[in-house]
Scaffold this motif. Structure first.
Motif, short mmCIF file in Angstrom:
data_model
loop_
_atom_site.label_atom_id
_atom_site.label_comp_id
_atom_site.label_asym_id
_atom_site.label_seq_id
_atom_site.Cartn_x
_atom_site.Cartn_y
_atom_site.Cartn_z
N SER A 144 -12.16 93.28 68.15
CA SER A 144 -10.93 94.05 67.97
C SER A 144 -10.09 94.09 69.24
O SER A 144 -10.55 93.74 70.32
N THR A 145 -8.87 94.57 69.03
CA THR A 145 -7.94 94.78 70.14
C THR A 145 -7.81 96.29 70.33
O THR A 145 -7.79 97.02 69.35
N PRO A 150 -11.48 99.75 79.33
CA PRO A 150 -12.84 99.23 79.14
C PRO A 150 -13.89 100.22 79.70
O PRO A 150 -13.64 100.85 80.71
N ARG A 151 -15.02 100.35 78.98
CA ARG A 151 -16.14 101.13 79.53
C ARG A 151 -16.90 100.23 80.49
O ARG A 151 -16.75 99.01 80.46
N LEU A 163 -5.58 95.65 75.69
CA LEU A 163 -4.14 95.44 75.85
C LEU A 163 -3.43 96.71 76.28
O LEU A 163 -3.94 97.82 76.05
N SER A 164 -2.23 96.55 76.85
CA SER A 164 -1.40 97.71 77.16
C SER A 164 -0.75 98.18 75.85
O SER A 164 -0.74 97.43 74.86
N ALA A 186 -6.19 106.43 71.35
CA ALA A 186 -5.94 105.01 71.65
C ALA A 186 -5.66 104.27 70.33
O ALA A 186 -5.91 104.81 69.25
N LYS A 187 -5.12 103.05 70.46
CA LYS A 187 -4.88 102.24 69.26
C LYS A 187 -5.95 101.16 69.18
O LYS A 187 -6.37 100.61 70.21
N TYR A 188 -6.37 100.86 67.95
CA TYR A 188 -7.37 99.83 67.71
C TYR A 188 -6.86 98.95 66.57
O TYR A 188 -6.34 99.48 65.58
N GLY A 189 -7.03 97.63 66.67
CA GLY A 189 -6.58 96.77 65.58
C GLY A 189 -7.41 95.50 65.46
O GLY A 189 -7.96 95.00 66.44
#
Ligand code: ADP
Ligand code: 5GP
Length: 291
Positions: A144-145, A150-151, A163-164, A186-189
């Motif tokens: 995913s994006t 990042p952890r 990504l920004s 946050a956004k996830y896609g």
């Protein structure tokens, strides 16, 4: 062999620079294919203007496509009558047509893979199950994006494409996501192209995503199988979230609150699996895809 031309130091420097630039542009395109941001058709069009891309081997091109590895690339080239060392510029008209047909939406669906969506509350063990599935089966697990940071130990392109906000929004505008959602700030896609290619190649695909995204997938792909992963008990979930230790205390408590809402979504899923043992869940997922 023909004698190499005698070059001046300056000519040698220029030749090396040109070779390095060609390698860079090939690497860039391969990366774009991997991320699903450029189609095979577009690469072929690009090869007409860019000699570095024209000289890319067809095998390199195919191996970069999500869902196609070395073995599948060899089999595909044999089936399409393309010899292994062939470069894009050397493809005949018929070979090119067949190759494009293979990767266009209108191509006849030959043993399309199954699409399985795995959701469940944060901390239940989704990514543990997904990475085990990747190790022991032929599943193609989508990367995913996300816009979250990042952890520790997470790698770009393996765990996520990081990504920004602006970069992510641009992908939304370009309709590059199969689904996307906001989660915990946050956004996830899911990148669309990779999933489509893998399914077309007959690979079974796993998306490990949250519940809103799962509903979006089901809305436009009713054949997708939605699996909800549940912890053996609420206490197990709390202790797994604690045990992971990668979130701050505030983030953990936010995640537990979210998890309560997420648990309520189980009723909208095709199947509920209890994550008692990772191996059991993986076995069930494999059998879902093969039966
Ligand atoms: P998620 O991706 O759902 O947020 P993770 O895969 O990160 O969850 O798992 C959260 C924690 O639970 C990790 O420390 C993981 O090792 C542990 N875990 C996952 N599955 C099990 C299981 N079946 N039994 C015990 N611990 C598990
Ligand atoms: P995490 O930040 O813990 O990696 O993920 C948070 C949540 O986002 C998890 O429930 C995970 O399954 C979900 N998620 C990861 N990738 C995607 C995605 O591409 N789309 C959606 N909708 N959710 C995702």
């Amino acid at each position: 062999m023909k004698q190499p031309p005698i070059l001046t130091a300056e000519e040698r420097r220029l030749a090396l620079e040109k070779a390095a630039a060609s390698r860079r542009s090939r690497a860039l395109v391969k990366n774009q294919i991997k991320q699903g941001t450029i189609s095979i058709q577009e690469v072929v069009e690009l090869s007409r203007q860019d000699s570095a891309i024209a000289k890319m081997r067809v095998s390199e091109l195919l191996e970069s496509i999500p869902g196609v590895g070395k073995i599948r690339a060899v089999a595909l080239m044999e089936r399409l009558g393309i010899s292994q060392p062939r470069r894009i510029q050397g493809l005949g008209m018929r070979q090119l047509q067949n190759l494009l047909q293979e990767f266009t939406a209108s191509s006849p669906i030959r043993g399309r893979g199954k699409l399985i969506v795995l959701s469940g509350p944060g901390g239940v063990g989704k990514s543990t199950v997904a990475s085990r599935l990747r190790e022991v089966s032929d599943f193609w697990v989508s990367v995913s994006t996300t816009t979250r940071a990042p952890r520790m130990n997470e790698k770009e392109g393996e765990d996520y494409f990081f990504l920004s906000e602006n970069e992510f929004d641009l992908k939304i505008q370009r309709d590059e996501f199969l689904e996307w959602a906001n989660f915990a700030g946050a956004k996830y896609g899911t990148p669309r192209q990779g999933v489509e290619n893998a399914l077309k190649m007959g690979r079974n695909v796993l998306l490990e995503i949250e519940v809103d995204g799962a509903a979006q997938v089901k809305a436009h792909s009713p054949e997708a199988i939605l699996v909800f992963l549940q912890p053996p008990s609420w206490e197990h979930l709390v202790s797994r979230l604690e045990g992971r230790g990668s979130d701050s205390p505030e983030r953990r408590s936010q995640r537990l609150e979210l998890a309560q809402n997420e648990m309520a979504a189980a009723k909208n899923f095709d199947l509920v699996l209890i994550n008692d043992e990772v191996e059991n869940v993986v076995e069930r997922l494999v059998s879902l895809a093969t039966h």
